[in-house]
Design a protein around this motif. Structure first.
Motif, mmCIF file in Angstrom:
data_model
loop_
_atom_site.group_PDB
_atom_site.id
_atom_site.type_symbol
_atom_site.label_atom_id
_atom_site.label_comp_id
_atom_site.label_asym_id
_atom_site.label_seq_id
_atom_site.Cartn_x
_atom_site.Cartn_y
_atom_site.Cartn_z
ATOM 1 N N ASP A 1 -50.139 -16.636 -0.957
ATOM 2 C CA ASP A 1 -48.910 -16.933 -0.220
ATOM 3 C C ASP A 1 -47.658 -16.621 -1.025
ATOM 4 O OD1 ASP A 1 -50.427 -17.780 1.906
ATOM 5 O OD2 ASP A 1 -50.230 -19.915 1.458
ATOM 6 N N THR A 2 -47.802 -16.500 -2.331
ATOM 7 C CA THR A 2 -46.660 -16.152 -3.183
ATOM 8 C C THR A 2 -46.438 -14.648 -3.226
ATOM 9 O OG1 THR A 2 -46.955 -18.107 -4.575
ATOM 10 C CG2 THR A 2 -45.721 -16.281 -5.525
ATOM 11 N N TYR A 3 -47.513 -13.906 -3.468
ATOM 12 C CA TYR A 3 -47.331 -12.492 -3.789
ATOM 13 C C TYR A 3 -47.464 -11.534 -2.604
ATOM 14 C CZ TYR A 3 -47.205 -14.039 -8.581
ATOM 15 O OH TYR A 3 -46.832 -14.674 -9.738
ATOM 16 N N LEU A 4 -48.324 -11.821 -1.652
ATOM 17 C CA LEU A 4 -48.504 -10.868 -0.552
ATOM 18 C C LEU A 4 -47.250 -10.707 0.305
ATOM 19 C CD1 LEU A 4 -52.207 -11.345 0.628
ATOM 20 C CD2 LEU A 4 -51.271 -9.963 -1.239
ATOM 21 N N PRO A 5 -46.561 -11.797 0.709
ATOM 22 C CA PRO A 5 -45.315 -11.587 1.475
ATOM 23 C C PRO A 5 -44.249 -10.854 0.679
ATOM 24 C CG PRO A 5 -46.119 -13.838 1.738
ATOM 25 C CD PRO A 5 -46.918 -13.221 0.627
ATOM 26 N N TRP A 6 -44.190 -11.127 -0.613
ATOM 27 C CA TRP A 6 -43.232 -10.409 -1.464
ATOM 28 C C TRP A 6 -43.553 -8.913 -1.514
ATOM 29 C CZ3 TRP A 6 -44.526 -8.406 -6.513
ATOM 30 C CH2 TRP A 6 -43.440 -7.810 -7.172
ATOM 31 N N LEU A 7 -44.831 -8.571 -1.678
ATOM 32 C CA LEU A 7 -45.221 -7.163 -1.695
ATOM 33 C C LEU A 7 -44.893 -6.485 -0.370
ATOM 34 C CD1 LEU A 7 -48.659 -7.425 -3.528
ATOM 35 C CD2 LEU A 7 -46.588 -6.319 -4.403
ATOM 36 N N ALA A 8 -45.151 -7.173 0.734
ATOM 37 C CA ALA A 8 -44.832 -6.617 2.050
ATOM 38 C C ALA A 8 -43.338 -6.348 2.169
ATOM 39 C CB ALA A 8 -45.295 -7.569 3.151
#
Length: 330
Positions: free
Chosen positions: A143-150
């Motif tokens: 939940d921390t990194y995947l939305p940021w990568l998107a």
């Protein structure tokens, strides 16, 4: 937050203290963490770099912050946080290869959110590339990194992800594999080792075939594959494969941080050539590919000659390339 406009790269992921075991039973505390090492290595190669995660107010966190600042890294979160610093116990075998045990609950570098990471990148006009990987690919931090990568893909920035698997510390290995493969779908450039690919259980008779499978089952346009003493390869979605290795065996002290320095050399060279986000989707000029791969290998070789991760400078990499050019394999 006022960040120097020269920032080209933002990094997100772990910063920790490696307690490296010695033969006499002593443990030597060293600044570490794959993303931390990469961040320092980029800055030492004169890449304007922003580290996105918070650091602890404890003594270890102060040392980590000072190490970044001394190398010229910008801190997205300059004020320390109350959470403690992550720790790792590192045992190095006779071949110089490390294995790890991590202490990662309630720690400073995980005290962030996708919103905080995205906001820190939002107003940086010259930010063209973001990097993450290693422990940031734990399913617990999805939940921390995947939305940021998107968000970074949507903003048109090049996303570089280093698989850099840590299977020994993941309680559910199958879930971990699935999550790593999911995270790699956000990458424009994937970096992995032959050991990473073996851990992912990818089809293919050898590491090169496994890398080709991973590249073509992802949205990335380039795959960088490290092969230990056998050098490294660059594979492109266009179908090109470039392989190279050192002319002579390198005197290895240990391999801590070698992959991180390899990636820093690759990214620095990518930025120098001003490559587009999907640069591997069309034919890559051979001289460009050779410079990218040579810079990455030179950076890694200089790292393994030293105890712990001591990233080389841009001048050291340039001198290594001049004095010890790689051999390229047809």
């Amino acid at each position: 937050m006022q960040i120097n406009s020269s920032v080209q790269v933002a990094t997100a992921g772990e910063a920790l203290i490696d307690f490296i075991a010695h033969a006499d039973g002593r443990f030597e505390p060293c600044l570490g963490g794959a993303v931390y090492n990469l961040t320092r290595a980029l800055a030492r190669q004169e890449v304007g770099t922003l580290y996105l995660n918070p650091l602890s107010r404890d003594r270890f966190g102060q040392r980590l912050a000072q190490g970044l600042v001394d190398d010229g890294v910008h801190l997205a979160v300059p004020e320390p946080v109350v959470q403690v610093t992550s720790l790792a116990v590192v045992n190095v075998n006779e071949q110089g290869h490390p294995d790890y045990a991590f202490y990662r609950e309630g720690v400073a570098d995980r005290a962030t959110t996708a919103t905080a990471l995205t906001q820190a990148c939002h107003d940086l006009e010259d930010l063209t590339l973001v990097c993450t990987g290693a422990l940031a690919l734990s399913p617990d931090d999805a939940d921390t990194y995947l939305p940021w990568l998107a968000a970074q893909r949507q903003a048109g920035r090049t996303v570089v992800i280093d698989a850099n698997l840590r299977p020994s510390v993941m309680p559910n290995l199958e879930q971990y594999r699935r999550h790593v493969l999911t995270a790699l779908q956000y990458a424009d450039v994937i970096k992995a080792s032959d050991e990473d690919l073996a851990c992912l259980n990818l089809p293919g008779a050898n590491a090169l075939a496994q890398a080709q499978h991973l590249l073509h089952s992802s949205r990335a346009s380039v795959m960088a594959l490290t092969l230990g003493a056998e050098g490294a390869a660059l594979l492109t979605r266009h179908g090109q494969v470039f392989q190279a290795q050192e002319q002579a065996p390198v005197s290895v002290v240990d391999t801590v941080g070698a992959g991180d320095c390899f990636l820093a050399g690759l990214v620095a060279a990518m930025l120098g050539h001003k490559l587009s986000t999907d640069w591997g989707s069309a034919a890559v000029a051979a001289d460009v590919a050779k410079h990218l791969l040579g810079s990455a290998i030179a950076s890694a070789s200089l790292c393994v000659m030293r105890r712990g991760c001591v990233p080389p400078t841009r001048a050291e990499v340039a001198l290594r390339l001049e004095q010890h050019p790689c051999v390229f394999i047809p």
